[in-house]
Write a protein that holds these residues in place. Structure first.
Motif, short mmCIF file in Angstrom:
data_model
loop_
_atom_site.label_atom_id
_atom_site.label_comp_id
_atom_site.label_asym_id
_atom_site.label_seq_id
_atom_site.Cartn_x
_atom_site.Cartn_y
_atom_site.Cartn_z
N LYS A 185 9.80 29.61 67.08
CA LYS A 185 8.70 30.57 67.07
C LYS A 185 7.48 29.93 66.47
O LYS A 185 7.52 29.40 65.34
CB LYS A 185 9.07 31.82 66.26
CG LYS A 185 8.03 32.92 66.32
CD LYS A 185 7.88 33.49 67.73
CE LYS A 185 6.88 34.64 67.77
NZ LYS A 185 6.69 35.15 69.16
N PRO A 192 10.88 34.83 71.43
CA PRO A 192 10.78 33.43 71.02
C PRO A 192 9.67 32.70 71.78
O PRO A 192 9.36 33.05 72.93
CB PRO A 192 12.15 32.85 71.39
CG PRO A 192 13.04 34.02 71.64
CD PRO A 192 12.17 35.14 72.09
N THR A 193 9.09 31.69 71.15
CA THR A 193 8.19 30.79 71.85
C THR A 193 8.98 29.88 72.78
O THR A 193 8.56 29.59 73.90
CB THR A 193 7.38 29.96 70.84
OG1 THR A 193 6.71 30.83 69.93
CG2 THR A 193 6.35 29.09 71.55
#
Length: 277
Positions: free
Chosen positions: A26, A74-75
């Motif tokens: 993240k 989430p990234t």
């Protein structure tokens, strides 16, 4: 840093993953550039397992559980429950916060009923919602307090209502974000005992954040220890060998208890002390 793990008993090793946190990172944009909160988190949790997360403030524990709950995405990577990617909040993952999150103008009964009626409208129509709410209050010993509003309840009673509300929705995963952190030590121990009883009865998977190592040792099957941020990750996982049901006094008489406690203390307060300097 390599993740260290104390080997689990064979029965624990053979359980199928139920909740999978797969390569989760993240990153937040800031005025000075990208700020990495979490970096490549890998964790599999078995059905009905009780897992505690510990780590210094700011290491991303709440961010990680927000992604399990569906409040954040989430990234990189993904979180899966029963092989389905989590993309939004849902009643299959209920959260209990430290601040109770009760509506102050509603009674204990109505705080639970509001959630039940929203998630299970069919139960309201066929008259079964009342039975579910009353059973949930009885589960946490609050039948006599059903008509009281939060202002008339102690901190421990408010948290009992929060737990009853969460479990009334029959979640697959119960997410606890320092649920007992604001309580006095005696009430805290009482609710720890009650939580274990409820968990054993309901067979729900639990992910819990705590800053209390003794609480984690008493409650959990495993303790997941996070490194300091930024770009925090899982530094070490402790498998707890203690049989269930657990008796607090007998547990603390076992030499393994203090070995594991010292290992957790070493990880949190000595190995990463230079990160706080």
């Amino acid at each position: 840093m390599q993740t260290e793990t104390i080997t689990a008993p064979l029965a624990e090793q053979t359980r199928e993953p139920f909740l999978v946190i797969d390569g989760v990172s993240k990153v937040y944009p800031t005025k000075t550039g990208l700020f990495p909160v979490l970096d490549n988190i890998q964790l599999s949790v078995a059905e009905c397992e009780f897992v505690c997360l510990i780590g210094h403030s700011g290491c991303g524990k709440s961010t990680l559980l927000d992604m399990v709950s569906g409040f954040r995405q989430p990234t990189e990577g993904e979180v899966r429950l029963e092989s389905q990617t989590i993309q939004e909040p849902g009643p299959d993952r209920m959260v209990v916060f430290q601040n109770y999150s009760l509506l102050p103008w509603l009674s204990a009964y109505d705080n639970i009923a509001l959630a039940v009626n929203h998630v299970f409208p069919e139960l309201k129509r066929n008259g079964q919602a009342r039975e579910l709410v009353e059973r949930s209050l009885a589960m946490v010993g609050l039948t006599e307090a059903a008509d009281k509003k939060p202002a008339s309840l102690s901190g421990g009673m408010k948290q009992r209502v929060s737990i009853a509300r969460a479990l009334a929705l029959r979640p697959k995963v119960l997410v606890l974000d320092e649920p007992f952190g604001a309580l006095d030590p005696i009430t805290r121990e009482e609710l720890q005992e009650e939580l274990l009883r409820i968990w054993a009865d309901h067979k729900v998977t639990v992910l819990m954040i705590t800053h209390d190592i003794d609480e984690a040792l008493f409650l959990a099957d495993r303790i997941v220890m996070m490194t300091n941020g930024p770009a925090a990750t899982i530094g070490e996982v402790l498998e707890l060998p203690f049989a269930r049901p657990r008796d607090r006094a007998r547990l603390m008489e076992q030499p393994e208890y203090f070995d594991l406690r010292n290992r957790a203390l070493d990880f949190l307060y000595r190995r990463f002390a230079h990160d706080d300097e």
